[in-house]
Scaffold this motif. Structure first.
Motif, short mmCIF file in Angstrom:
data_model
loop_
_atom_site.label_atom_id
_atom_site.label_comp_id
_atom_site.label_asym_id
_atom_site.label_seq_id
_atom_site.Cartn_x
_atom_site.Cartn_y
_atom_site.Cartn_z
N THR A 766 0.84 -1.21 0.00
CA THR A 766 0.00 0.00 0.00
C THR A 766 0.87 1.26 0.00
O THR A 766 0.61 2.22 -0.73
CB THR A 766 -0.93 0.01 1.24
OG1 THR A 766 -1.71 -1.18 1.22
CG2 THR A 766 -1.84 1.22 1.22
N GLU A 767 1.93 1.22 0.82
CA GLU A 767 2.86 2.36 0.89
C GLU A 767 3.53 2.58 -0.47
O GLU A 767 3.73 3.72 -0.92
CB GLU A 767 3.91 2.07 1.97
CG GLU A 767 4.80 3.26 2.28
CD GLU A 767 5.87 2.92 3.32
OE1 GLU A 767 6.86 3.66 3.38
OE2 GLU A 767 5.73 1.88 4.02
N CYS A 768 3.88 1.46 -1.14
CA CYS A 768 4.51 1.56 -2.47
C CYS A 768 3.57 2.22 -3.47
O CYS A 768 4.00 3.07 -4.27
CB CYS A 768 4.88 0.17 -2.99
SG CYS A 768 6.35 -0.53 -2.25
N VAL A 769 2.30 1.83 -3.45
CA VAL A 769 1.32 2.39 -4.39
C VAL A 769 1.16 3.89 -4.15
O VAL A 769 1.13 4.69 -5.09
CB VAL A 769 -0.03 1.65 -4.29
CG1 VAL A 769 -1.08 2.34 -5.15
CG2 VAL A 769 0.12 0.20 -4.71
N GLU A 770 1.07 4.28 -2.89
CA GLU A 770 0.94 5.71 -2.56
C GLU A 770 2.16 6.49 -3.03
O GLU A 770 2.04 7.57 -3.64
CB GLU A 770 0.75 5.88 -1.05
CG GLU A 770 -0.62 5.42 -0.55
CD GLU A 770 -0.72 5.43 0.97
OE1 GLU A 770 0.30 5.76 1.63
OE2 GLU A 770 -1.81 5.10 1.48
N ALA A 771 3.37 5.95 -2.77
CA ALA A 771 4.61 6.63 -3.16
C ALA A 771 4.72 6.68 -4.69
O ALA A 771 5.16 7.68 -5.27
CB ALA A 771 5.81 5.92 -2.56
N GLY A 772 4.32 5.60 -5.34
CA GLY A 772 4.37 5.55 -6.80
C GLY A 772 3.43 6.56 -7.44
O GLY A 772 3.79 7.23 -8.42
N ASN A 773 2.21 6.67 -6.91
CA ASN A 773 1.26 7.67 -7.41
C ASN A 773 1.81 9.08 -7.26
O ASN A 773 1.68 9.92 -8.17
CB ASN A 773 -0.08 7.55 -6.66
CG ASN A 773 -1.01 6.50 -7.28
OD1 ASN A 773 -1.12 6.40 -8.49
ND2 ASN A 773 -1.66 5.72 -6.44
N ALA A 774 2.42 9.34 -6.11
CA ALA A 774 2.99 10.68 -5.87
C ALA A 774 4.11 10.98 -6.86
O ALA A 774 4.21 12.09 -7.41
CB ALA A 774 3.50 10.76 -4.43
N LEU A 775 4.96 9.99 -7.12
CA LEU A 775 6.08 10.18 -8.03
C LEU A 775 5.60 10.43 -9.46
O LEU A 775 6.10 11.33 -10.15
CB LEU A 775 6.98 8.93 -8.00
CG LEU A 775 8.08 8.86 -9.06
CD1 LEU A 775 9.11 9.97 -8.84
CD2 LEU A 775 8.75 7.49 -9.06
N LEU A 776 4.61 9.64 -9.92
CA LEU A 776 4.18 9.69 -11.33
C LEU A 776 3.02 10.65 -11.58
O LEU A 776 2.64 10.87 -12.72
CB LEU A 776 3.78 8.28 -11.80
CG LEU A 776 4.91 7.23 -11.76
CD1 LEU A 776 4.36 5.84 -12.10
CD2 LEU A 776 6.03 7.60 -12.74
#
Length: 787
Positions: A766-776
């Motif tokens: 879940t943390e990865c998805v949130e960080a990935g959305n923020a990055l992209l």
């Protein structure tokens, strides 16, 4: 000679002035009426010969000629008998008209207009019926072939090639007008085309009837394709058509005939599962013509370039545990591996390197030899063979190829793809039909990738087996099925059954047909009840389509048994063709003007009416010479030997090589094209980096594909997560966030990535998805990723 008016490239006058086509669509069945106007503006009588394409599954059912006020309706006769009658008529100075189907391919016809006197006109009317194919998006596809490309005839193939005259599309010296009338029980939502259309006109308030016309000035640079959409999804239907009043009861034309359209629906649980096994064999056309542009209006992407991109997606989408191989063909053939190999990172990368080097550089279009080699390879236990054939369909020995696929249909499924304008519908549809697969056509601005990936999904779904059809009819009514047995059923695709109903029943009587099958070990069935009361004003369309279906099956049987029997099957075909008035490879339409008019004197000038072909971009053009073929007496063309006149010779091609289009100035053999590697679009750039397992590595190339620097991609990674998991989640977010409009192209490789992620049991997803959305800069939900 003083030439004026329409001219061929040899500066000869063209007697064909115009073609008018009227299409009537009733639900999913089309009736097409073509009117061809001929006029002789020369000072001598003419014989005009026009070789042209029709849909491969068309049932040609009417042919007539009108000279002045007199109409002559043609009869169907055995082909040699019809040719002799035509020759005899010309010899005696009578006007005659001959229409015959090519012996190599049922989508090529030859029309001969004989003894057209100076200054006289003739109007030729040709009618055929056909079913419309269902597309992936539920549209119904009608194609009016306007392009007839050279058909490569390999050395030693059966039969005599048909001689075709063709010119570049811009030089076609006659006009085309086209109108379509559509009617259906359901509202028509839209009609689309690859050509310019006038606005769609609804003819009633319910919008169940509509009319559309081709805009003026069609350039013959592409086939005319219509896609018709109805507002409701396709439903199972039955149409019962009354027999012909003048025909004898108990015969095909005298009895009622029913057409059943079945659309099986499979459980979603089964359809969401994807097989993890199979032997996938890809066969790619690399003949010179594959260097043509996919779309004549946009020359950036070639057919072979699109095929390379599609192979990349296919190879990335294959499941771990399967086997695969890639063959390519032209005048010779090649394979990447000596036999199919297990799919792994090593074999996938090796194959992709070879794919990138593929060009349209293998000469002609000899598909028979690689197919024979593929079928000679032993099947791998528990790995069902799935064959994918990509070709622009410029093949002369169509029936030989289809016959080979039919003989091997028990060991594989065949999925076929016709690429570009003029691809042979007889070849592409025949490969899929006889191989138990699915056919797709890619023309104009179509993208190849979504259509191919749909077929891969079909191939990965569990096969439907143990198919049976049972009939429940009132007492006194019996059924004779005209269609071959159903061997393949795909989700959302139509299955058609034609059957003759013999006997009497009451007005209110009903029939019922049940299709039983097994899917992933689960028995299923679909049932359709229907009234036996014939539809009103149905004409004889269903009878003709039923007759065409039976004729095609018998022709295939005759080819398989040739030399082993006494000609009984051929005789059956001739009798059925004559009785139903539907063309076959053993019959022809013949009309002779036996009026009191004066015999036409003098030798006939032969004029070959050109059809359109696509311009070749990659080849130097060999010089061609056309020789006129006349016998010494009365300017007559002899057909008594059963062979058509061999009028044309191509200089620079080997004497043993035959083309179905010898007078075009293009030779497939000379096409030499080195693969051009343009900068990949972002989607393919990202896909090319995926591993066979489904994962991505955290590397500079991935960062570049995502439009970021390496530091920008690496810094937000949660510390507890390994680099491969982080990279794979980023790739999935990018696909969902930026390429959702082409999800059908990457859906299977994304499913593989999700399976890999689940197997890692990674923390902090879940943390990865949130960080990935923020990055992209995306807002993709974890649930929509499927992880």
């Amino acid at each position: 000679m003083n030439c004026c008016g329409l001219l061929t490239v040899q500066k000869e006058p063209v007697p064909l002035k115009s073609i008018e086509v009227e299409l009537e669509v009733r639900d999913h069945v089309a009736t097409v009426v073509s009117t061809l106007l001929y006029e002789n503006k020369e000072d001598k009588p003419l014989e005009a010969v026009f070789v042209f394409p029709l849909p491969g599954d068309a049932a040609v059912c009417h042919f007539s000629a009108k000279i002045g006020q007199k109409e002559i309706v043609a009869e169907v006769k055995e082909k040699q008998e019809a040719r002799e009658e035509y020759d005899d008529a010309l010899s005696s100075g009578q006007q005659a008209f001959l229409l015959e189907e090519s012996e190599q391919s049922p989508d090529i016809f030859s029309l001969s207009v004989g003894s057209l006197p100076p200054g006289e006109s003739a109007s030729i009317r040709l009618e055929y019926v056909t079913e419309l194919a269902v597309q992936a998006d539920d549209g119904l596809r009608f194609c009016l072939p306007a392009v007839l490309n050279p058909r490569y005839q390999p050395e030693g193939s059966e039969g005599v090639s048909v001689q075709v005259t063709s010119v570049p599309a811009s030089l076609v010296p006659y006009s085309l007008s086209f109108s379509a009338r559509v009617s259906s029980p359901r509202p028509i939502s839209k009609v689309e085309s690859n050509c310019s259309l006038d606005a769609l006109q609804y003819l009633n308030t319910e919008q169940t009837q509509a009319m559309v016309k081709l805009a003026a000035g069609h350039k013959f640079d592409r086939d005319v394709e219509l896609l018709i959409y109805y507002k409701d999804a396709h439903q199972p239907t039955a149409v019962v058509e009354a027999g012909q009043a003048s025909a004898k009861p108990g015969t095909l034309m005298g009895d009622p005939v029913v057409m059943l359209s079945l659309y099986p629906e499979f459980p979603q649980t089964v359809m969401s599962s994807v097989a993890s096994c199979g032997e996938f064999v890809f066969l790619i056309d690399r003949s010179g013509s594959m260097d043509c542009p996919m779309d004549i209006r946009n020359r950036q992407e070639t057919r072979i370039g699109s095929a390379r991109d599609t192979l990349l997606l296919l190879l990335k989408s294959l499941p771990m545990g399967c086997y695969f191989n890639i063959y390519s063909f032209g005048s010779s053939y090649e394979h990447i591996f000596p036999k199919s190999v297990e799919y792994s990172e090593k074999t996938m990368e090796e194959a992709l390197k070879k794919v990138e080097e593929m060009g349209a550089d293998l000469g002609g279009t000899e598909i028979l030899k690689p197919l024979k080699h593929i079928y000679s390879q032993p099947c791998i236990q528990s790995q069902p063979r799935q064959l994918f054939v990509f070709t622009d369909g410029e093949v002369g020995n169509t029936k030989e190829v289809i016959n080979l696929v039919r003989k091997n249909s028990g060991s594989h499924r065949c999925f076929s793809f016709g690429i570009g304008e003029g691809a042979s519908s007889a070849l592409i549809n025949g490969l899929a039909k006889e191989g138990g697969g699915h056919a797709q056509f890619i023309t104009g601005t179509d993208r190849m990738q979504p259509k191919v990936m749909q077929s891969l999904r079909f191939a990965l779904h569990p096969a439907v087996v143990n198919i049976s059809v049972t009939w429940d009819l009132p007492k006194g009514v019996s059924v004779t099925v005209l269609s071959p047995p159903i061997t393949t059923i795909f989700q959302g695709q139509r299955s058609l059954i034609y059957a003759q109903l013999t006997g009497q029943s009451s007005e209110a009587a009903e029939g019922c047909v049940t299709v039983k099958y097994s899917l992933a070990g689960h028995p299923s069935q679909n049932q359709l009840r229907f009234s036996l009361k014939p539809a009103e004003d149905a004409g004889l369309t269903v009878h003709r389509l039923g007759a065409r279906t039976l004729i095609r099956s018998l022709e295939m049987e005759e080819r398989e048994r040739r030399g082993q029997q006494d000609g009984g099957v051929k005789q059956k075909v001739v009798q059925l063709s004559v009785q139903s008035g539907v063309s076959s490879s053993f019959t022809a339409f013949i009309a002779v003007n036996k009026g009191d008019s004066e015999a036409i004197q003098g030798p006939l000038l032969r004029r070959n009416v050109p059809t359109s072909r696509m311009l070749r971009m990659a080849c130097s053009m060999p010089f061609t010479v056309a020789n006129r073929c006349k016998s010494a007496t009365k300017g007559k063309f002899s057909r008594r030997s059963g062979a058509r006149p061999q009028c044309l010779r191509t200089l620079g091609s080997p004497p043993s090589t035959n083309f179905l289009n010898s007078s075009s100035n293009f030779n497939d053999e000379v096409g030499v094209s080195m693969p051009k590697q343009p900068h990949r679009e972002p989607l393919l750039q990202l896909v090319s980096l995926q591993k066979a397992s489904g994962s991505w590595l955290l590397e500079p190339a991935l960062a570049a594909a995502l439009g970021k620097t390496s530091e920008e991609v690496e810094n937000p990674k949660p510390s507890a997560v390994n680099k491969e998991v982080w990279a794979t989640i980023l790739a999935l977010i990018w696909l969902h966030g930026f390429k959702s409009d082409v999800q059908d192209e990457w859906e299977l490789l994304a499913m593989k990535a999700v399976s890999w992620l689940r197997a890692q049991k990674a923390p902090c997803v879940t943390e990865c998805v949130e960080a990935g959305n923020a990055l992209l800069g995306c807002k993709v939900q974890k649930d929509s990723l499927g992880i």
